[in-house]
Motif scaffolding. Structure first.
Motif, PDB file in Angstrom:
ATOM      1  N   UNK A   1      38.243  48.171  88.155  1.00 16.99           N
ATOM      2  CA  UNK A   1      37.814  48.344  86.767  1.00 16.99           C
ATOM      3  C   UNK A   1      38.734  47.593  85.808  1.00 16.99           C
ATOM      4  N   UNK A   2      38.236  46.473  85.316  1.00 19.04           N
ATOM      5  CA  UNK A   2      38.989  45.731  84.300  1.00 19.04           C
ATOM      6  C   UNK A   2      38.095  45.618  83.071  1.00 19.04           C
ATOM      7  N   UNK A   3      38.539  46.210  81.987  1.00 15.29           N
ATOM      8  CA  UNK A   3      37.731  46.263  80.761  1.00 15.29           C
ATOM      9  C   UNK A   3      38.642  45.979  79.569  1.00 15.29           C
ATOM     10  N   UNK A   4      38.127  45.248  78.596  1.00 21.23           N
ATOM     11  CA  UNK A   4      38.948  44.921  77.423  1.00 21.23           C
ATOM     12  C   UNK A   4      38.105  45.084  76.164  1.00 21.23           C
ATOM     13  N   UNK A   5      38.717  45.652  75.132  1.00 21.23           N
ATOM     14  CA  UNK A   5      38.015  45.799  73.857  1.00 21.23           C
ATOM     15  C   UNK A   5      38.887  45.222  72.749  1.00 21.23           C
ATOM     16  N   UNK A   6      38.244  44.467  71.865  1.00 21.86           N
ATOM     17  CA  UNK A   6      38.982  43.891  70.729  1.00 21.86           C
ATOM     18  C   UNK A   6      38.340  44.427  69.463  1.00 21.86           C
ATOM     19  N   UNK A   7      39.107  45.131  68.666  1.00 22.98           N
ATOM     20  CA  UNK A   7      38.559  45.698  67.432  1.00 22.98           C
ATOM     21  C   UNK A   7      39.119  44.902  66.262  1.00 22.98           C
ATOM     22  N   UNK A   8      38.201  44.378  65.436  1.00 23.14           N
ATOM     23  CA  UNK A   8      38.628  43.581  64.292  1.00 23.14           C
ATOM     24  C   UNK A   8      38.080  44.147  62.993  1.00 23.14           C
ATOM     25  N   UNK A   9      38.482  43.533  61.886  1.00 24.64           N
ATOM     26  CA  UNK A   9      38.067  44.046  60.575  1.00 24.64           C
ATOM     27  C   UNK A   9      36.577  43.791  60.304  1.00 24.64           C
ATOM     28  N   UNK A  10      35.948  42.867  61.085  1.00 21.92           N
ATOM     29  CA  UNK A  10      34.525  42.584  60.838  1.00 21.92           C
ATOM     30  C   UNK A  10      33.639  42.876  62.051  1.00 21.92           C
ATOM     31  N   UNK A  11      34.218  43.383  63.124  1.00 28.48           N
ATOM     32  CA  UNK A  11      33.390  43.652  64.308  1.00 28.48           C
ATOM     33  C   UNK A  11      34.247  43.911  65.542  1.00 28.48           C
ATOM     34  N   UNK A  12      33.564  44.187  66.639  1.00 29.40           N
ATOM     35  CA  UNK A  12      34.262  44.506  67.891  1.00 29.40           C
ATOM     36  C   UNK A  12      33.676  43.679  69.036  1.00 29.40           C
ATOM     37  N   UNK A  13      34.517  43.412  70.030  1.00 26.84           N
ATOM     38  CA  UNK A  13      34.029  42.751  71.246  1.00 26.84           C
ATOM     39  C   UNK A  13      34.432  43.615  72.434  1.00 26.84           C
ATOM     40  N   UNK A  14      33.528  43.770  73.393  1.00 27.55           N
ATOM     41  CA  UNK A  14      33.912  44.440  74.645  1.00 27.55           C
ATOM     42  C   UNK A  14      33.623  43.507  75.806  1.00 27.55           C
ATOM     43  N   UNK A  15      34.598  43.369  76.680  1.00 29.10           N
ATOM     44  CA  UNK A  15      34.427  42.518  77.857  1.00 29.10           C
ATOM     45  C   UNK A  15      34.362  43.429  79.074  1.00 29.10           C
ATOM     46  N   UNK A  16      33.251  43.372  79.789  1.00 29.48           N
ATOM     47  CA  UNK A  16      33.051  44.160  81.019  1.00 29.48           C
ATOM     48  C   UNK A  16      33.260  45.640  80.791  1.00 29.48           C
ATOM     49  N   UNK A  17      32.504  46.207  79.825  1.00 30.39           N
ATOM     50  CA  UNK A  17      32.714  47.647  79.571  1.00 30.39           C
ATOM     51  C   UNK A  17      32.329  48.476  80.786  1.00 30.39           C
TER      52      UNK A  17
END
Ligand code: NAI
Length: 341
Positions: free
Chosen positions: A246-262
């Motif tokens: 299980x490798x998962x990454x989330x990036x939370x920013x001021x204008x949106x979010x990205x999730x990689x392999x949730x």
């Protein structure tokens, strides 16, 4: 263009993956020599991959084999010594992560690598070569999620590998959960943010394998980090995911979010049965990052042919180990650790 003659030291889980990629998918290189302590691994390299020269001593391989470069996939505690020997022999070096487990040893390595600027040095942070991570990085760099505020990372090995791990860690120095596992996520935090970590607080717990206590290692660890611009990072590292790798990454920013392999999906198949709707998961690092391992090795070979250094440097190696060691220190001391600059 001249083909690059390669030797590999370490033919275990990781070394064999690199060996297969070189032989089967990289026509610009030839794997002429391999080195391992394990006779079956050497035999397999001969019969399955057609490698001619096999060695049980790294020094002998360096003395005897006609090679331009080495791939180092020996246990982490040996990386520094192996990099220094190879560099001094005039070879280009690809080294698996981590670059080393002790800062003093890494500083010695950096001094040697700096002394041979024409030789290529590449460090195996393969996630930077994964297409999903590269896609996300481009979006972050283009400002599509605004300013980063928090990065959340999970890196958990499958429970099916735990017993193997206990054996691996008993025989060789892995550097502990943070240097061994979380180091990939630490590198991602630095890569995505372009910032350094200034303080960490980490904790951990063992439940399934009391043997890990004896090894001074952890089944699951969590770290909270603050970067120099106050961006936050939350890391979970572990060795006991029941469902797979299980490798998962989330990036939370001021204008949106990205999730990689949730979800760590194996493929696009859903199975409808008496368990409900089942999505198969990837089971091993070599499966999830198959293409990334190939692409990083191809990049190493092309860098040698083009005479240009790759993007991942010895300094990335040093910083990631400094942060991983600070996490371990935080667990051991039960307090927040400031990372001095
Ligand atoms: P392993 O235990 O499966 O294999 C170790 C290999 O090193 C064996 O072939 C053994 O014979 C050889 N070896 C041990 N001592 C040696 C010595 N003194 N001289 C020459 N050869 C020696 O280990 P594994 O899992 O393949 O890990 C190797 C390295 O790869 C570690 O540094 C680990 O952190 C890294 N790794 C990286 C991964 C990634 O995601 N990038 C995944 C797994 C491992």
């Amino acid at each position: 263009m001249k083909k690059i003659n390669l030797g590999i030291v370490g033919l275990g889980r990781m070394g064999f993956t690199h060996a297969e990629n070189i032989v089967e998918r990289i026509p610009e290189a030839v794997l002429v020599a391999v080195c391992s302590f394990v006779d079956e691994e050497l035999q397999m390299a001969k019969t399955k991959l057609g490698v001619e020269k096999t060695y049980t001593s790294f020094e002998n391989m360096l003395l005897d084999a006609e090679i331009d470069a080495v791939v180092i996939a020996s246990p982490s505690g040996l990386h520094g010594e192996h990099i220094r020997l190879a560099m001094k022999k005039g070879l280009h070096v690809f080294c698996e992560k981590p670059i080393g487990v002790e800062v003093e040893d890494i500083e010695k390595t950096i001094e040697v690598v700096e002394g041979y600027p024409k030789q290529i040095f590449h460090l195996g942070f393969m996630r930077r070569y994964d297409k999903s991570y590269q896609y996300a990085k481009q979006k972050v760099d283009n400002g599509e999620i605004g300013d980063l505020t928090l990065i959340r990372c999970y890196g958990i090995d499958p429970a099916s590998e735990l017993e193997n791990f206990v054996k691996f860690a008993t025989n060789s120095k892995s550097g502990g959960l943070f240097a061994d596992m979380a180091i990939h996520d630490i590198d991602l935090v630095r890569w995505f943010s372009g910032k350094e970590v200034k303080r960490v607080w980490a904790i951990g717990k063992n439940t399934t394998y009391p043997e890990l206590d004896d090894l001074g290692d952890l089944e699951t660890g969590a770290a909270m980090m603050q970067l120099e611009d106050d961006t936050m990072a939350l890391l979970v590292a572990g060795r006991n995911a029941a469902h797979g790798y299980h490798v998962e990454t989330e990036l939370i920013g001021s204008k949106g979010m990205l999730r990689i392999a949730q979800e760590p999906e194996k493929n696009q198949v859903s199975i409808f049965n008496n368990q409900g709707v089942v999505r198969p998961t990837s089971q091993h690092f070599s499966e999830r990052f198959k293409e990334a391992f190939f692409r990083e090795m191809k990049e190493f070979i092309l860098c040698i042919q083009d005479g240009k250094q790759p993007g991942i440097t010895v300094y990335d190696g040093l910083e990631s180990t400094v942060i991983a060691n600070a996490c371990q220190e935080s667990v051991d001391a039960g307090k927040m650790i400031e990372i001095s600059k």
